[in-house]
Design a protein around this motif. Sequence first.
Motif, PDB file in Angstrom:
ATOM      1  N   GLU A  47      38.756  36.147  27.197  1.00  0.00           N
ATOM      2  CA  GLU A  47      39.202  36.038  25.751  1.00  0.00           C
ATOM      3  C   GLU A  47      39.651  37.521  25.994  1.00  0.00           C
ATOM      4  O   GLU A  47      40.382  37.945  24.922  1.00  0.00           O
ATOM      5  N   PHE A  48      38.752  38.316  25.947  1.00  0.00           N
ATOM      6  CA  PHE A  48      38.875  39.720  25.837  1.00  0.00           C
ATOM      7  C   PHE A  48      40.497  39.658  25.696  1.00  0.00           C
ATOM      8  O   PHE A  48      40.940  41.160  25.405  1.00  0.00           O
ATOM      9  N   LEU A  49      40.797  40.067  27.579  1.00  0.00           N
ATOM     10  CA  LEU A  49      42.434  40.221  27.868  1.00  0.00           C
ATOM     11  C   LEU A  49      43.042  39.279  26.585  1.00  0.00           C
ATOM     12  O   LEU A  49      44.178  40.198  26.420  1.00  0.00           O
ATOM     13  N   ALA A  50      42.975  38.495  26.894  1.00  0.00           N
ATOM     14  CA  ALA A  50      43.964  37.496  25.642  1.00  0.00           C
ATOM     15  C   ALA A  50      43.968  38.273  24.754  1.00  0.00           C
ATOM     16  O   ALA A  50      44.962  38.324  24.412  1.00  0.00           O
ATOM     17  N   GLN A  51      43.216  38.481  23.581  1.00  0.00           N
ATOM     18  CA  GLN A  51      43.195  38.721  22.571  1.00  0.00           C
ATOM     19  C   GLN A  51      43.576  40.660  22.266  1.00  0.00           C
ATOM     20  O   GLN A  51      44.925  40.600  21.795  1.00  0.00           O
ATOM     21  N   TRP A  52      43.341  41.229  23.455  1.00  0.00           N
ATOM     22  CA  TRP A  52      44.267  42.499  23.566  1.00  0.00           C
ATOM     23  C   TRP A  52      45.455  42.407  23.898  1.00  0.00           C
ATOM     24  O   TRP A  52      46.142  42.754  23.009  1.00  0.00           O
ATOM     25  N   LEU A  53      46.029  40.929  24.565  1.00  0.00           N
ATOM     26  CA  LEU A  53      47.320  41.003  25.171  1.00  0.00           C
ATOM     27  C   LEU A  53      48.011  40.570  23.653  1.00  0.00           C
ATOM     28  O   LEU A  53      49.363  40.431  23.245  1.00  0.00           O
ATOM     29  N   ALA A  54      47.335  39.539  23.181  1.00  0.00           N
ATOM     30  CA  ALA A  54      48.372  38.915  21.835  1.00  0.00           C
ATOM     31  C   ALA A  54      48.533  40.625  20.835  1.00  0.00           C
ATOM     32  O   ALA A  54      49.869  40.450  20.122  1.00  0.00           O
ATOM     33  N   GLU A  55      46.921  41.120  21.114  1.00  0.00           N
ATOM     34  CA  GLU A  55      47.405  42.283  19.740  1.00  0.00           C
ATOM     35  C   GLU A  55      48.539  42.879  20.303  1.00  0.00           C
ATOM     36  O   GLU A  55      48.914  43.982  19.377  1.00  0.00           O
ATOM     37  N   ARG A  56      48.239  43.449  21.285  1.00  0.00           N
ATOM     38  CA  ARG A  56      49.550  44.370  22.276  1.00  0.00           C
ATOM     39  C   ARG A  56      50.797  44.109  21.758  1.00  0.00           C
ATOM     40  O   ARG A  56      51.816  45.121  22.004  1.00  0.00           O
ATOM     41  N   GLY A  57      50.735  43.080  22.533  1.00  0.00           N
ATOM     42  CA  GLY A  57      52.348  42.553  22.249  1.00  0.00           C
ATOM     43  C   GLY A  57      52.702  42.549  24.048  1.00  0.00           C
ATOM     44  O   GLY A  57      54.160  42.481  23.975  1.00  0.00           O
ATOM     45  N   HIS A  58      51.785  43.028  24.994  1.00  0.00           N
ATOM     46  CA  HIS A  58      52.794  43.528  26.169  1.00  0.00           C
ATOM     47  C   HIS A  58      53.236  42.038  27.105  1.00  0.00           C
ATOM     48  O   HIS A  58      52.642  41.342  27.350  1.00  0.00           O
ATOM     49  N   GLN A  59      54.534  42.288  27.343  1.00  0.00           N
ATOM     50  CA  GLN A  59      54.409  40.751  28.112  1.00  0.00           C
ATOM     51  C   GLN A  59      55.195  41.784  29.636  1.00  0.00           C
ATOM     52  O   GLN A  59      55.560  40.313  30.436  1.00  0.00           O
ATOM     53  N   ASP A  60      54.722  42.387  30.229  1.00  0.00           N
ATOM     54  CA  ASP A  60      55.429  43.363  31.380  1.00  0.00           C
ATOM     55  C   ASP A  60      53.749  42.813  31.961  1.00  0.00           C
ATOM     56  O   ASP A  60      53.680  43.698  33.091  1.00  0.00           O
ATOM     57  N   VAL A  61      52.570  42.572  31.521  1.00  0.00           N
ATOM     58  CA  VAL A  61      51.256  42.566  32.391  1.00  0.00           C
ATOM     59  C   VAL A  61      51.247  41.692  33.416  1.00  0.00           C
ATOM     60  O   VAL A  61      51.495  40.397  32.603  1.00  0.00           O
ATOM     61  N   LEU A  62      50.604  41.474  34.655  1.00  0.00           N
ATOM     62  CA  LEU A  62      50.530  40.708  35.093  1.00  0.00           C
ATOM     63  C   LEU A  62      49.430  40.312  35.281  1.00  0.00           C
ATOM     64  O   LEU A  62      48.542  41.313  35.692  1.00  0.00           O
ATOM     65  N   VAL A  63      48.720  39.071  35.482  1.00  0.00           N
ATOM     66  CA  VAL A  63      46.956  38.794  35.738  1.00  0.00           C
ATOM     67  C   VAL A  63      46.878  37.292  36.321  1.00  0.00           C
ATOM     68  O   VAL A  63      47.725  36.747  36.989  1.00  0.00           O
ATOM     69  N   SER A  64      46.232  37.857  37.229  1.00  0.00           N
ATOM     70  CA  SER A  64      44.949  37.262  38.205  1.00  0.00           C
ATOM     71  C   SER A  64      44.014  37.281  37.311  1.00  0.00           C
ATOM     72  O   SER A  64      43.338  37.683  37.032  1.00  0.00           O
ATOM     73  N   SER A  65      43.593  35.788  37.739  1.00  0.00           N
ATOM     74  CA  SER A  65      42.226  35.749  37.788  1.00  0.00           C
ATOM     75  C   SER A  65      41.680  34.778  38.576  1.00  0.00           C
ATOM     76  O   SER A  65      42.207  34.041  39.084  1.00  0.00           O
ATOM     77  N   LYS A  66      40.234  34.083  38.585  1.00  0.00           N
ATOM     78  CA  LYS A  66      40.108  33.755  39.534  1.00  0.00           C
ATOM     79  C   LYS A  66      38.649  32.400  38.763  1.00  0.00           C
ATOM     80  O   LYS A  66      37.976  32.382  37.933  1.00  0.00           O
ATOM     81  N   TRP A  67      38.509  31.284  39.552  1.00  0.00           N
ATOM     82  CA  TRP A  67      37.588  30.100  39.523  1.00  0.00           C
ATOM     83  C   TRP A  67      36.725  30.044  40.544  1.00  0.00           C
ATOM     84  O   TRP A  67      36.882  30.754  41.853  1.00  0.00           O
ATOM     85  N   GLY A  68      35.020  28.971  40.343  1.00  0.00           N
ATOM     86  CA  GLY A  68      34.218  28.808  41.042  1.00  0.00           C
ATOM     87  C   GLY A  68      32.902  29.521  40.563  1.00  0.00           C
ATOM     88  O   GLY A  68      31.599  28.730  41.268  1.00  0.00           O
ATOM     89  N   TYR A  69      33.296  30.709  40.328  1.00  0.00           N
ATOM     90  CA  TYR A  69      31.636  30.759  39.148  1.00  0.00           C
ATOM     91  C   TYR A  69      31.403  31.118  37.929  1.00  0.00           C
ATOM     92  O   TYR A  69      32.845  31.114  37.678  1.00  0.00           O
ATOM     93  N   ALA A  70      30.685  30.187  37.467  1.00  0.00           N
ATOM     94  CA  ALA A  70      30.034  30.420  36.062  1.00  0.00           C
ATOM     95  C   ALA A  70      28.810  31.507  35.640  1.00  0.00           C
ATOM     96  O   ALA A  70      28.054  31.788  36.087  1.00  0.00           O
ATOM     97  N   TYR A  71      29.682  31.976  34.435  1.00  0.00           N
ATOM     98  CA  TYR A  71      28.546  33.053  33.656  1.00  0.00           C
ATOM     99  C   TYR A  71      27.265  32.549  32.991  1.00  0.00           C
ATOM    100  O   TYR A  71      27.990  30.796  31.600  1.00  0.00           O
ATOM    101  N   VAL A  72      26.015  32.259  33.320  1.00  0.00           N
ATOM    102  CA  VAL A  72      25.353  31.368  32.999  1.00  0.00           C
ATOM    103  C   VAL A  72      24.385  32.880  31.900  1.00  0.00           C
ATOM    104  O   VAL A  72      23.115  31.873  31.874  1.00  0.00           O
ATOM    105  N   ALA A  73      24.604  33.678  32.474  1.00  0.00           N
ATOM    106  CA  ALA A  73      23.477  34.554  31.591  1.00  0.00           C
ATOM    107  C   ALA A  73      23.566  34.858  30.176  1.00  0.00           C
ATOM    108  O   ALA A  73      22.673  35.438  29.699  1.00  0.00           O
ATOM    109  N   ASP A  74      24.116  34.137  29.148  1.00  0.00           N
ATOM    110  CA  ASP A  74      23.787  33.904  28.073  1.00  0.00           C
ATOM    111  C   ASP A  74      23.775  35.517  26.477  1.00  0.00           C
ATOM    112  O   ASP A  74      23.455  35.752  26.175  1.00  0.00           O
ATOM    113  N   TRP A  75      25.282  36.154  27.611  1.00  0.00           N
ATOM    114  CA  TRP A  75      24.751  37.555  27.408  1.00  0.00           C
ATOM    115  C   TRP A  75      23.689  38.027  27.325  1.00  0.00           C
ATOM    116  O   TRP A  75      23.467  39.608  26.095  1.00  0.00           O
TER     117      TRP A  75
END
Length: 306
Positions: A64-92
């Motif tokens: 979410e933070f990364l998506a907001q940053w990309l939208a606000e800065r308008g950068h089109q040359d950032v290569l994003v990798s992400s991962k699936w398999g773990y879920a965050y469960v700590a509720d901040w």
Amino acid sequence: MPDFALGLAALGRPAYINLGRDGVLPERRDVDAMRAQCHAVLDAAYAAGVRRVDAARSYGRAEEFLAQWLAERGHQDVLVSSKWGYAYVADWRRDAATHEVKEHSLDRFTRQWRETEDLLGPHVGLYSVHSLTPDSPLFGDLDLLVALGGLRDSGVRLGFSTSGPHQGDTIRRALELAVEGRRLFEAVQATWNVLETSAAPALAFAKESGAEVFVKEGLANGRLAVDPPPRVRELAREHGVGPDAIALAAVLAQPWVDVVLSGAAGPGQLRDNLRARNVALDPDALADCAEPADRYWATRASLAWS
């Protein structure tokens, strides 16, 4: 020289196991404060020429933070990798008993890819299985493998990350997986640092086979910055940099590495990490620092979330 990437494991949630974050992260780690911190480090990385960012569904609100940053800065040359398999469960909560839960299932993949795609869309160039190990049910789940093959065929490159003392076995086995006659995974992200070198032969094999090789935890979750071996301290003095830069320079020196992750928690830490670019080491300069893999991973498992 290999690329650097900024990893967001320490920036998308209030707690993580990395050492050396005290005094770097905001004293109050609410969502707004961590978002601002994440954006500040992303800005520093971009200004320093870093064009790769690595996230995961389990890194709290990192995507979410990364998506907001990309939208606000308008950068089109950032290569994003992400991962699936773990879920965050700590509720901040920094004091949660459990922070993340792993599940390599078709349901988890389908749900998390949908969440990643909704947030980051076409920015995602690589989507990886998070923390694959030899006992993962993924290896025998035909429905999951077919679904992964479908995502691959849609144009999204697939990879996997590894952890634990048997990374080498996992890497070789995963690179053998094929769906409809085509290799499934094109990239591997593994732990390698001067304390934990056991995956090196398998990573060399991965590179030779055409896979892209990412190295994570080059600072051993901060151990090499906070309490480095004497030889690392000595080289840091000789080169006029911190021990973190020496440890990361040792990663950069490996002939099979393509991308090295920095897990910096603040702009200053990132700048210190990137000084590794100016340090040339022989690949075996710190070979004497290596620990037995079982001992290394036992120590890592004992690190507290804070």
